[in-house]
Structure formats: C-alpha cells, structure tokens
Design a protein around this motif. Sequence first.
Motif, PDB file in Angstrom:
ATOM      1  N   TRP A  71     -18.252  -5.465   4.053  1.00 18.17           N
ATOM      2  CA  TRP A  71     -17.891  -5.419   5.272  1.00 18.17           C
ATOM      3  C   TRP A  71     -18.441  -4.888   5.694  1.00 18.17           C
ATOM      4  N   SER A  94     -11.515 -11.121   0.343  1.00 16.96           N
ATOM      5  CA  SER A  94     -11.432 -10.550   1.767  1.00 16.96           C
ATOM      6  C   SER A  94     -11.427 -11.323   2.146  1.00 16.96           C
ATOM      7  N   MET A 149     -10.503 -10.558   7.046  1.00 14.41           N
ATOM      8  CA  MET A 149     -11.619 -11.622   7.765  1.00 14.41           C
ATOM      9  C   MET A 149     -10.649 -11.975   9.145  1.00 14.41           C
ATOM     10  N   GLU A 167     -19.024  -7.199   9.294  1.00 15.95           N
ATOM     11  CA  GLU A 167     -18.250  -6.987  10.741  1.00 15.95           C
ATOM     12  C   GLU A 167     -19.589  -7.417  11.720  1.00 15.95           C
TER      13      GLU A 167
END
Lengths: 378, 410
Positions: free
Chosen positions: B383, B268, B272, B387
């Motif tokens: 995620w 990821s 990011m 976030e």
Amino acid sequence: MESVLQSLLEVAANPSSEVSRWRQRTGGKVVGWLPIYVPEEIIHAAGALPVSLWGGRTEIVRADAHLQGFACSVVRAVLEYGLKGTYNMVDGFIFPSTCDHIQNTSDIWASLFPDRPKFDLVYPANRQSKAAVVYLEQLFADLEQWLEELTGQKVTSEKLRESVKIYNCYRALLADLFSLRSRKPESLSGPEMGQIVKSSLFLEKAEFNRHLSDLLPWLEHRKVKPAPKARLVLTGIMAEPQEILAILDELGGAIVADDLALGARILRAPVREELPLPAALVDRHLRLGPCSTLYDWRKGRGAHVQHLVAEHAADGVIFINMKFCEAEEFDYPVLKAELEEAGIPLLFLEVEQQMAAMGQIRTRLQAFLEVLGKGAGS
Amino acid sequence: MLKMSHAGNYLLGLTMLHYTAPKQADRKKNPVAWCSSIVPVEFLRALDVLPLFPENHAALIGARKMGVELAEAAEAIGYSNDICSYARADIGHILTGKSPVDGLARPDFLVCCNNICGTVVKWYENLAKHFHVPLFLLDTPFNHEREISEHSLRYVEGQLREFIPWLEGVTGKIFDYERFQEIAMVSNETSKLWREVLALAKHKPAPFTAFDTFNYMAPIVTMRGTPEALEYYRLLLDELLQKVKEGAAAVPGEKYRLLWNGIPVWYSMRPMLQLLAKYRANLVCSTYTNGWVLEFDTDNLLGSMARVYSAIMINQSLGLKLTNLQKMLSNFDLDGIIHHSNRSCKPYCFGLYDLSRQLQASNHAVPEMIFDGDQTDPRHFSWAQFESRFQSFIEPLMLTQSPNGYRRQS
Ligand code: SF4
Ligand code: SF4
C-alpha cells in the motif's frame, strides 16, 4: 580424439565465436531460435545455420527496463544479450509460442529491434484438433517462405530431404550418447555431457554428426570418474547453471537419463522419412511430448519420468525448476504426488540462469544423495 | 455508501443463483462445467450446462481477503508462489473446502480457452487430472500482428465445430443449433448493454467508477447468454441513465479522469477508491472490463465467434494494445493512466514498460503510473508504494490542470 572432444567443449563454452566463424567461412545467414521446439530442418535446408538462443549467464542490466523481475531468467537473458549486442551475428530470429514469457518478449523485441527480421512461430496448442494439421502446414509454409526471403535460397524438396536425414542421424547419435551415459556413466563428466549437447545447438549438424560419430567408440572405453553412488533422472527445462553437474560428479551422483527441454525433449520423435515432406515435419510436431509446454490433458509426464527411472535403474529424480517457469511449476505438484505414490525419491531444485551462489544447491544435493545412499524412500 | 439500488439487489440475487444452482442441479439435465473466464459459453447454455468460473470465484476470494490463506494451502502441496494467484487461491479452495460462497460445485467437465493466458492451460490440465473429468481446450493463437490471420481464424472455427460433438459426447445431449442461435442473440444483446453501460463513463462527471464496474461485470462474465443477465443490464443501464440525467457524480467534484490498465487489486479496492476521491480523481474506465464486450455477427456465428474470442486484447500484439489505449484516452477524455504490474498475470503486464514508453512518445501522452501488485495475493502488494506512486503521479497533474474544466489532449 581428446582434441575432438575439446573442440566441442569449446564451442559450448564460447558459442558466439564459433557462430561468427561459420558465418565468415560460409557467408551464410544465422537464424537464432528461442526455446523449445523449432523445425530446424527447414532452416538448415534454407542454407542457414540454426542456433539456439536459450539465454545464459549474464548480469541483467539493460533488460530490466523492459521486463519485470518475475519474467523467467531465460527471456531476461535473451533480451539482455540482444540489447548488449551479443546476438549481432544473428540475422533472423524465431520466437515460438512456447509460453507467455516468450510470447510477450517477442513483442518487446519487435519494438526494440523493428528492423531485425523475426518470425513468430505460433503453434497450434490444441494438437488433438483436426484443424491443427492444416494450420501447422500453413505455419511451416510461412516459415519456409520467410527463410527463403532471408537467405535468398530456395528450400527445395531435395534439400529438405537431405536436411531431414542429417537431423535424424543427429537424433540417433544423441540417442547413442544417452545410452552410453546410462550404460557407462563413468565415460563422461556431468559438465562434459551437458556441453556436448549444448555444442550441437550451435554447430552445423552434419559437422557435429561427424565429430560425435568419431567420438562415440572412443568414449566407450573412456573413464573419467568412479562408478556412481546414485543414478539419477533429471527433469526440467535445462541443466543450468552447469556447476550443478560438477557438484553432482563430486558427490557421486550421475545423471543417467534426462527429461530436459534442452536435452531429451527436443531430441525425441525422429521424422518419419517414409512420409512426404513437409507433412513429415508437421507429423513430428504432433508427436512431440510429453512436455510441460505442450498441452497434455493426460499429464503424461509423470508416467514418462517413472518409465525413465525403471528403464535406467535410477535411484531418484531431480526436478530442476527454472524459477518463474509456470509451465514447469504447474507440473511439479502433480509429478511430486505421483512419484511419492510410486515411492521414487524426488528433489526439487530451484535455479535461475544468473545465480552465482551454489552453496545451498550443494547442501541440498548432498542431503538428497545421503538419503538415496541409505536407501530411504524405496 | 448509498442504499442498495434495485439493480444492486438483483445482482446479489444473481450471484447467489449462479453459485447455488449448480450445487442443486440434476447433473443429467444440467451438467456443470468449470470454465476459464472468456470461453464461448453460448455452446454450453444451448445444452443447459451450468458453467462456473474459478477465476471469478478467486476474485471473490481475493475481495473477501481469503487469498493468502487459500494460496498457502496450494503452496503447501507444491504450487509455487510464482504461479498466478487465481490458480493458487482456487486450488486452495479445492483442498480446504473454504470459500466465500461455500465452494464451487464439482465439475462434470472442463472448458479452457487460452485467449487470456497460457496459465489457464496448465491450470486446467491439473484440474482434469484432479477431478478425472474431460477437458476441452479452445486454442486461440496469439496475434503478433495488426490483424488476426485468416488461417488462424479458420483453425479456431474448426475447433468450434469440433466442440459441438465433443459437448454432445460429454453431456449425452443433442446440440440444437436454433437454440444456440437464440442464446447467442441474448448474449449479443447483453454485451451491447454492457458496452453501453461502460460508455456512460464518457459523461462528465462519470456516474460511476471503474471500481463499480468491477462489481457490475459479474453477470457478463458468469451468466452471459441468460435472460437474467440481460435483465440485470437493462435495470443497471436505466438506473445509470437516470443518474446521468440528474448529473450525479460518483466522485463528487470529479476533476481528474483516469484509466485503469490491469486486473483489479481485489482486496484493496476501497482504500484505493478513497485515496483517489481525496484528490477528486475518478477511475472512469479500464481495459479489463472491456474484455467481455463480445458481439457476434449472427449471420455467421461460428466464424465471428472465432474472431471475437480470439480478439481478446490480452491476446493481441503490443501495437494493438497501444492503439486500444490511445482510443480509450480520447474516447473518455482521460487525464492519466494507472498500470497494474501484476506479478500473477504475466501476459497482461510483460511489455507494459515499452507500452508506456511508446505512449509517451506518441501524441496521446498523458501522465502514467505503474505500481507492483497482485490481484489476489496481498503478499505481493505494498500500500505504501501504491500511495506514494499515486501521489507523485497526481501532483504534477494538479499543477498542470486548469482549475475548472478538463484538460484536453490534442
Ligand atoms: S523457462 Fe519456461 S517460462 Fe522461461 S522461456 Fe522457457 S518455457 Fe518459457
Ligand atoms: S494469468 Fe492472468 S489471465 Fe491468466 S488466469 Fe491468471 S490473472 Fe487470469
């Protein structure tokens, strides 16, 4: 005799009141140790009462602010007990380098309780190395010094020799108890057996030895349950939650031998009394195993469990897995393949100390015992 | 994305070489060893052993998003989902043959050092059993104090001395101490360059992001002690110095300078990076990449190697971890910390909550965020959580930040 047995069961059910009682009676210090291996003889020789801190069933409320949920339930419970004051009667703490969970919990502990005496028993993992011997001698010498400071008592070689005798006697008595469990599984219920071993981890050992040597002959003729339908070997960290043992009794399964950390593993390898002290304690530590937490490139656990199955004419093996214990979880696939190859039936049971619902465990045990009953897998 | 730089091309070539050479090697001349990520490879290089690093391979597996598939293959034969995903992914590769680099060549022997965790000890036991090959464990006792004890260092040094005849036995070769010293010098020089590369992030704006360093680090991990790795860091340093001179910014308009505490979330990294860049935030450094700054005293090689290999940060007390964070905060003039609470890596993240509390109570307090993740297994990462935690972390920073210039910590 029934009352002696009852008193041991009570100690196991409520260890802290027994420990407090000892402390009041003797004015001595209480030294708590985390799993798995600690040279209790040195603690005993320093006049302190060694007690095991292996977690327990408690709701995790305070510990979650310090340890993630993927820490094993033992260290979470230890931290919880520490935070809620259950260990207030413990004067000193020993954290062995058993696993990453304990090692890191030790540092968390130090930041929470900076003023409570603590000793980090960082073992040499490479026991094959010659350098490990010197290191271990120094480690035990440091432990001895820490204990002397804590208790204000000298660990003389006389006292140490006396403690070694008491502990060797303790191991021999438990070996007799284990032999009884295999020869006459009817003599004790599963939970009783578990509780006797557990009580020994909180009682002063000379006292425990007296109780157990009184009990053993009486137990030979005791019968509390019918002859088992299936003889089982239990391998893992500990037989908790204890309801599992009661369920096994109900279903007609008997543990006839164990390879538990809180069980046979810590009771192996008597100290060689012919060796000088404290070298004999070093020698014992170097001979311990097989154990998932003691480095072993030969992976001797599989052979050991198979040996137990043969020696005790067992029908199958239960791998009781303390969730998140990687040491055990890495051993499982290897053991599984080996037992499959040997045609020995194996059940994987996952537990956490805090678990309450036993329904699924019961179902799985029942199914396993049915399979054994039909002689499948052999 | 910029066009591939010279150093970038060189890195690709090195990675290829690292994974293919062992496959073609004449095992008599160049035996192959699988190693945990921070072992004293200098001994191996001195005997022309080709080391491979299952953890580095697993990171690639993660980055190519093959983590779940391979982890599941290991789980199918009984490996618990609780076990470190590097181990699961790599064992899955052994079982299925699947890999982003066409697999790791079979090992002739194994070398494991527990300066990073106890997990590798168990993992390597199982590898030894699976491949029927010898295993050497270098045990570096965990340091709960401020200083590593002398008797612990003597024990580690003793094992290093035993390592030499052990290696001679498994390779059938004679250990040449002079060669070993030369290699240690190369290794040293490479570490020094790596340290200099990482230090360039002190410049404002930083010429790279920590995400870049997660790529730059491959040779220091896998090829330390070779002239090729040394050459790579020379090229890289030159290129980066040039960027600094030009005032190039990895994150245009860099406004917030952050530290990454933990192992990367390999699958990821791009999202990011993009999320951070949107807020003009740059991860300028990490506690992770520092792990491979390994500099020895060449006059006392074995003694200093014992110390350096024991002193890996993850093998140290919470107190030392705190001091390390505080140093980085001031050295890199940082505005905040992102902590990875990594379900795989227990030793890296048990204690994180208290570390953070202690930091908040100290005069180095900066905003911090902790997210739950896993370096290779996306089943343990959300995620949405990342976030939203990032937003609640960065928004207060935006409020306190003076519009131009950097916020200084006292
Ligand atoms: S159960 Fe396993 S992980 Fe937990 S403390 Fe014991 S050895 Fe460590
Ligand atoms: S547990 Fe952590 S240090 Fe150990 S192999 Fe996994 S990611 Fe690496």
